[in-house]
Design a protein around this motif. Structure first.
Motif, PDB file in Angstrom:
ATOM      1  N   ILE A   1       0.817  -1.213   0.000  1.00 19.70           N
ATOM      2  CA  ILE A   1       0.000   0.000   0.000  1.00 19.70           C
ATOM      3  C   ILE A   1       0.852   1.264   0.000  1.00 19.70           C
ATOM      4  CG2 ILE A   1      -1.717   1.329   1.272  1.00 19.70           C
ATOM      5  CD1 ILE A   1      -2.806  -1.152  -0.189  1.00 19.70           C
ATOM      6  N   TRP A   2       1.752   1.402   0.957  1.00 19.54           N
ATOM      7  CA  TRP A   2       2.542   2.635   1.045  1.00 19.54           C
ATOM      8  C   TRP A   2       3.416   2.864  -0.191  1.00 19.54           C
ATOM      9  CZ3 TRP A   2       3.990   1.945   6.933  1.00 19.54           C
ATOM     10  CH2 TRP A   2       2.883   2.323   7.698  1.00 19.54           C
ATOM     11  N   PRO A   3       4.082   1.851  -0.746  1.00 11.75           N
ATOM     12  CA  PRO A   3       4.837   2.093  -1.984  1.00 11.75           C
ATOM     13  C   PRO A   3       3.943   2.515  -3.158  1.00 11.75           C
ATOM     14  CG  PRO A   3       5.622   0.098  -0.920  1.00 11.75           C
ATOM     15  CD  PRO A   3       4.374   0.495  -0.196  1.00 11.75           C
ATOM     16  N   ALA A   4       2.767   1.907  -3.262  1.00 10.75           N
ATOM     17  CA  ALA A   4       1.847   2.282  -4.349  1.00 10.75           C
ATOM     18  C   ALA A   4       1.364   3.713  -4.180  1.00 10.75           C
ATOM     19  CB  ALA A   4       0.669   1.316  -4.388  1.00 10.75           C
ATOM     20  N   GLU A   5       1.106   4.092  -2.937  1.00 11.24           N
ATOM     21  CA  GLU A   5       0.668   5.464  -2.678  1.00 11.24           C
ATOM     22  C   GLU A   5       1.760   6.469  -3.045  1.00 11.24           C
ATOM     23  OE1 GLU A   5      -2.338   4.498   1.062  1.00 11.24           O
ATOM     24  OE2 GLU A   5      -0.334   5.319   1.421  1.00 11.24           O
ATOM     25  N   ALA A   6       2.984   6.153  -2.647  1.00 20.87           N
ATOM     26  CA  ALA A   6       4.090   7.064  -2.946  1.00 20.87           C
ATOM     27  C   ALA A   6       4.258   7.261  -4.452  1.00 20.87           C
ATOM     28  CB  ALA A   6       5.382   6.520  -2.338  1.00 20.87           C
ATOM     29  N   LYS A   7       3.950   6.234  -5.224  1.00 18.57           N
ATOM     30  CA  LYS A   7       4.142   6.295  -6.673  1.00 18.57           C
ATOM     31  C   LYS A   7       2.980   6.967  -7.396  1.00 18.57           C
ATOM     32  CE  LYS A   7       5.289   3.346 -10.640  1.00 18.57           C
ATOM     33  NZ  LYS A   7       5.566   1.954 -11.096  1.00 18.57           N
ATOM     34  N   HIS A   8       1.754   6.747  -6.915  1.00 16.22           N
ATOM     35  CA  HIS A   8       0.594   7.137  -7.715  1.00 16.22           C
ATOM     36  C   HIS A   8      -0.270   8.241  -7.108  1.00 16.22           C
ATOM     37  CE1 HIS A   8       1.207   3.833 -10.528  1.00 16.22           C
ATOM     38  NE2 HIS A   8       1.322   3.012  -9.509  1.00 16.22           N
ATOM     39  N   VAL A   9      -0.274   8.385  -5.784  1.00 20.76           N
ATOM     40  CA  VAL A   9      -1.254   9.275  -5.160  1.00 20.76           C
ATOM     41  C   VAL A   9      -0.853  10.734  -5.308  1.00 20.76           C
ATOM     42  CG1 VAL A   9      -2.290   9.975  -2.971  1.00 20.76           C
ATOM     43  CG2 VAL A   9      -2.097   7.551  -3.543  1.00 20.76           C
ATOM     44  N   SER A  10      -1.802  11.541  -5.771  1.00 22.07           N
ATOM     45  CA  SER A  10      -1.667  12.984  -5.891  1.00 22.07           C
ATOM     46  C   SER A  10      -3.024  13.572  -5.518  1.00 22.07           C
ATOM     47  CB  SER A  10      -1.311  13.377  -7.324  1.00 22.07           C
ATOM     48  OG  SER A  10      -2.397  13.052  -8.190  1.00 22.07           O
ATOM     49  N   PRO A  11      -3.118  14.889  -5.299  1.00 26.24           N
ATOM     50  CA  PRO A  11      -4.430  15.474  -5.009  1.00 26.24           C
ATOM     51  C   PRO A  11      -5.474  15.168  -6.085  1.00 26.24           C
ATOM     52  CG  PRO A  11      -2.717  17.023  -4.416  1.00 26.24           C
ATOM     53  CD  PRO A  11      -2.022  15.868  -5.103  1.00 26.24           C
ATOM     54  N   ALA A  12      -5.069  15.205  -7.362  1.00 23.98           N
ATOM     55  CA  ALA A  12      -6.021  14.905  -8.440  1.00 23.98           C
ATOM     56  C   ALA A  12      -6.474  13.452  -8.384  1.00 23.98           C
ATOM     57  CB  ALA A  12      -5.387  15.212  -9.798  1.00 23.98           C
ATOM     58  N   PHE A  13      -5.549  12.552  -8.084  1.00 23.57           N
ATOM     59  CA  PHE A  13      -5.858  11.125  -7.945  1.00 23.57           C
ATOM     60  C   PHE A  13      -6.877  10.925  -6.832  1.00 23.57           C
ATOM     61  CE2 PHE A  13      -5.151   6.920  -6.189  1.00 23.57           C
ATOM     62  CZ  PHE A  13      -4.867   6.104  -7.277  1.00 23.57           C
ATOM     63  N   VAL A  14      -6.649  11.590  -5.690  1.00 24.68           N
ATOM     64  CA  VAL A  14      -7.549  11.461  -4.544  1.00 24.68           C
ATOM     65  C   VAL A  14      -8.923  12.044  -4.867  1.00 24.68           C
ATOM     66  CG1 VAL A  14      -7.953  12.203  -2.164  1.00 24.68           C
ATOM     67  CG2 VAL A  14      -5.684  11.398  -2.856  1.00 24.68           C
ATOM     68  N   ALA A  15      -8.957  13.175  -5.553  1.00 24.06           N
ATOM     69  CA  ALA A  15     -10.239  13.776  -5.911  1.00 24.06           C
ATOM     70  C   ALA A  15     -11.047  12.850  -6.816  1.00 24.06           C
ATOM     71  CB  ALA A  15     -10.013  15.121  -6.603  1.00 24.06           C
TER      72      ALA A  15
ATOM     73  N   THR B   1       4.352  12.650   4.749  1.00 26.03           N
ATOM     74  CA  THR B   1       3.372  12.130   3.792  1.00 26.03           C
ATOM     75  C   THR B   1       3.210  13.168   2.686  1.00 26.03           C
ATOM     76  OG1 THR B   1       1.419  13.178   4.788  1.00 26.03           O
ATOM     77  CG2 THR B   1       2.130  11.049   5.720  1.00 26.03           C
ATOM     78  N   PRO B   2       2.519  12.805   1.604  1.00 24.06           N
ATOM     79  CA  PRO B   2       2.277  13.816   0.570  1.00 24.06           C
ATOM     80  C   PRO B   2       1.477  15.012   1.066  1.00 24.06           C
ATOM     81  CG  PRO B   2       1.927  11.608  -0.311  1.00 24.06           C
ATOM     82  CD  PRO B   2       2.112  11.459   1.168  1.00 24.06           C
ATOM     83  N   TRP B   3       0.851  14.889   2.263  1.00 23.13           N
ATOM     84  CA  TRP B   3       0.039  15.984   2.773  1.00 23.13           C
ATOM     85  C   TRP B   3       0.827  16.892   3.722  1.00 23.13           C
ATOM     86  CZ3 TRP B   3      -2.984  16.930   7.553  1.00 23.13           C
ATOM     87  CH2 TRP B   3      -3.869  18.004   7.405  1.00 23.13           C
ATOM     88  N   ALA B   4       1.635  16.304   4.604  1.00 25.03           N
ATOM     89  CA  ALA B   4       2.315  17.097   5.622  1.00 25.03           C
ATOM     90  C   ALA B   4       3.696  16.524   5.908  1.00 25.03           C
ATOM     91  CB  ALA B   4       1.493  17.131   6.909  1.00 25.03           C
ATOM     92  N   ALA B   5       4.629  17.411   6.245  1.00 26.52           N
ATOM     93  CA  ALA B   5       6.014  16.987   6.506  1.00 26.52           C
ATOM     94  C   ALA B   5       6.134  16.187   7.778  1.00 26.52           C
ATOM     95  CB  ALA B   5       6.924  18.211   6.566  1.00 26.52           C
TER      96      ALA B   5
END
Length: 359
Positions: A8-22, A72-76
């Protein structure tokens, strides 16, 4: 932890962005509305992106901000997450369909100093707290080895538990845990299918309810459950409670329905506004068609809904009196456009370019 750390965490690091989440939020909302859900709680990355989708008012939601010690992609870090939470709190303070909550991920991703800061922030802002707690036996064993106490006891001593706290999962409960939940009036969110799929254990729902603990029903995320279908979850919860307790009368149909409606609203701190068909409550309603081979004859509507119905029998959904599903059709979401968008994300995750070649 293998599932989280290696997949899960490696996939998130590779693919998750604000647009992806929206886009993922739009997909989730389409599934939830079509299967009869009017209110949901979301706790993970890019809450601003989720909030922008929610601002359309199509569904009611509790937006939980992700608070974790590591970047995380959201906060340091945790402190930065608290500052971002406060900013979002100001943004949605008086929003009619969005409520905000703290979303510390789990006791094993939040240290004692962070828990102390969270307790101070909760007193200041008055927000609810949602956290994954006692999801697995390994989590409890690691806490005992590291802190000399079980996670729930650690949260209690940090000043976090109370009627504002939503403990998600709670598959590992001993007598001391039960006393803590009772005395603190902490809510438990039961996610049976996720717990079954990840072999996490069984939440003792009947024991908790007998002790007066409010237990609500959830799905967990689609990454660990595959769907967000609350009717599917209802049946699993009702059957599992009987098997775990050894009592065929445990969690009867009406009590299961209460977990998915009234008790869920209570857990989210919205029990005075939604979750019941009562005067003065919001018109969040669904209509079900029980005239189908799998539900006929209907001797007891509650039993038919919990044990025989499927979500395809949801005919209409209203949120705040506004029709969102009419005769099985989504009213405010372009399903064809959504399917195209999801397909493009799927291809990108599979490493397939628009030309059809693997990258």
């Amino acid at each position: 932890m293998t599932w989280l750390k290696e997949h899960i965490w490696p996939a998130e690091a590779k693919h998750v962005s604000p647009a992806f989440v929206a886009d993922g939020t739009r997909l989730a909302m389409a599934e939830m509305l079509r299967s009869g859900t009017t209110t949901f709680a979301d706790m993970y990355l890019a809450p601003e992106a989720v909030g922008e989708v929610l601002e359309q008012g199509i569904m009611r939601a509790q937006l939980c901000t992700p608070l974790i010690d590591f970047p995380t992609p959201w906060a340091a870090n945790f402190s930065a997450g608290l500052e971002l939470t406060q900013a979002l709190c100001e943004r949605y303070r008086d929003h009619p369909t969005i409520t905000l909550a703290f979303g510390p991920h789990a006791p094993y991703t939040v240290n004692d100093d962070s828990l102390k800061r969270l307790s101070e922030a909760q007193e200041q802002l008055g927000l609810s707290i949602q956290m994954h707690v006692h999801e697995t036996a390994d989590e409890v064993e690691q806490s005992l080895a590291q802190y000399g106490k079980r996670p729930l006891r650690r949260l209690l001593e940090s000043g976090l538990l109370g009627p504002h706290f939503q403990a998600v999962h709670m598959t590992q409960i001993d007598d001391d845990d039960l006393d803590i939940l009772q005395d603190s009036e902490t809510h438990v969110i039961h996610c049976p299918q996720s717990n079954l799929k990840l072999a996490s254990g069984f939440c003792p729902v009947a024991r908790l309810q007998d002790a007066g603990v409010n237990v609500a029903l959830g799905t967990d995320g689609a990454a660990s459950n595959n769907d967000l279908d609350m009717f599917d979850e209802l049946k699993s919860a009702a059957l599992l409670a009987k098997g775990v307790s050894g009592n065929a009368a445990a969690l009867p149909a009406m009590a299961a329905l209460a977990m998915a409606t009234r008790d869920g609203a209570r857990a989210l701190g919205l029990g005075e506004h939604i979750g019941q068909l009562s005067q003065g409550f919001a018109a969040d309603l669904i209509a079900l068609d029980l005239q189908a081979a799998n539900t006929l004859p209907v001797h007891n509507p509650a039993s038919a809904i919990v044990y025989a119905m499927n979500s395809r029998q949801v005919s209409h959904v209203w949120v705040g009196g506004q029709c969102r599903v009419n005769d099985g059709e989504l009213m405010n979401i372009d399903l064809n456009q959504l399917i195209h968008m999801v397909t493009e994300h799927q291809r990108a995750m599979a490493g397939i370019s628009q030309s059809g070649e693997a990258s």
